[in-house]
Design a protein around this motif. Structure first.
Motif, PDB file in Angstrom:
ATOM      1  N   THR A  11       0.862  -1.178   0.000  1.00 53.78           N
ATOM      2  CA  THR A  11       0.000   0.000   0.000  1.00 53.78           C
ATOM      3  C   THR A  11       0.898   1.228   0.000  1.00 53.78           C
ATOM      4  N   PHE A  12       0.325   2.366  -0.308  1.00 60.00           N
ATOM      5  CA  PHE A  12       1.102   3.606  -0.349  1.00 60.00           C
ATOM      6  C   PHE A  12       1.685   3.930   1.031  1.00 60.00           C
ATOM      7  N   ILE A  13       0.959   3.712   2.079  1.00 61.62           N
ATOM      8  CA  ILE A  13       1.438   3.998   3.443  1.00 61.62           C
ATOM      9  C   ILE A  13       2.613   3.084   3.791  1.00 61.62           C
ATOM     10  N   GLU A  14       2.537   1.814   3.434  1.00 58.98           N
ATOM     11  CA  GLU A  14       3.656   0.900   3.686  1.00 58.98           C
ATOM     12  C   GLU A  14       4.904   1.335   2.921  1.00 58.98           C
ATOM     13  N   LEU A  15       4.720   1.787   1.713  1.00 56.98           N
ATOM     14  CA  LEU A  15       5.843   2.247   0.901  1.00 56.98           C
ATOM     15  C   LEU A  15       6.500   3.484   1.516  1.00 56.98           C
ATOM     16  N   VAL A  16       5.739   4.455   1.973  1.00 54.70           N
ATOM     17  CA  VAL A  16       6.276   5.663   2.595  1.00 54.70           C
ATOM     18  C   VAL A  16       7.015   5.315   3.884  1.00 54.70           C
ATOM     19  N   ILE A  17       6.451   4.463   4.703  1.00 48.98           N
ATOM     20  CA  ILE A  17       7.104   4.057   5.952  1.00 48.98           C
ATOM     21  C   ILE A  17       8.414   3.339   5.658  1.00 48.98           C
ATOM     22  N   SER A  18       8.459   2.471   4.662  1.00 50.67           N
ATOM     23  CA  SER A  18       9.687   1.773   4.287  1.00 50.67           C
ATOM     24  C   SER A  18      10.759   2.762   3.834  1.00 50.67           C
TER      25      SER A  18
END
Length: 152
Positions: A11-18
């Motif tokens: 998801t976009f949120i997982e990508l930003v956190i990574s």
């Protein structure tokens, strides 16, 4: 559509956190590398300083104990006319070390070399104590080497 096919990917949120976590880790590693690189020149400067001091000390100690009065005149830094160890009492090269003919050694202009020669004795034997001091203009370096030349 089955549920297992819809859940492939991030998801976009997982990508930003990574990305934030990886950036923090890389930033920490880069700080460690920069600190290591900044200090890696210290051993080189210390080693060059020790070699300079040892060279000056060896040169002085190879001269005779006393072949006459101290000359102590080396305005151009030349030491080729020194005929005994006492002549080295006036050596002072604040603008970089020089060879015995007064030529400045290339790449070492930040080093300062001075020498002192004093009378002393070891177990009742008269000696000349020769001390060489090497400092550096931009690093906290203060190397002192000493040796004795006996009159035998």
């Amino acid at each position: 559509m089955p549920r297992s096919l819809r859940q492939a990917g991030f998801t976009f949120i997982e990508l930003v956190i990574s990305i934030v976590i990886i950036a923090a880790a890389v930033g920490g590693i880069m700080i460690a590398v920069a600190n290591t690189a900044a200090r890696s020149v210290d051993p080189l400067i210390q080693t060059q300083g020790i070699i300079l001091a040892q060279g000056y000390l060896d040169e002085a100690l190879l001269r005779p104990y006393a072949a006459g009065p101290a000359t102590c005149t080396a305005p151009d830094g030349a030491r080729d006319h020194f005929d005994d160890v006492a002549d080295y009492d006036c050596v002072n090269n604040p603008n970089g070390p020089r060879d015995q003919y007064g030529n400045q050694l290339p790449g070492l202009a930040d080093y300062n070399v001075s020498m002192s020669v004093t009378g002393s004795s070891l177990d009742g034997v008269p000696t000349q104590r020769v001390e060489v001091r090497v400092t550096h203009d931009s690093q906290p370096l203060d190397i002192r080497l000493a040796g004795h030349r006996a009159g035998y």
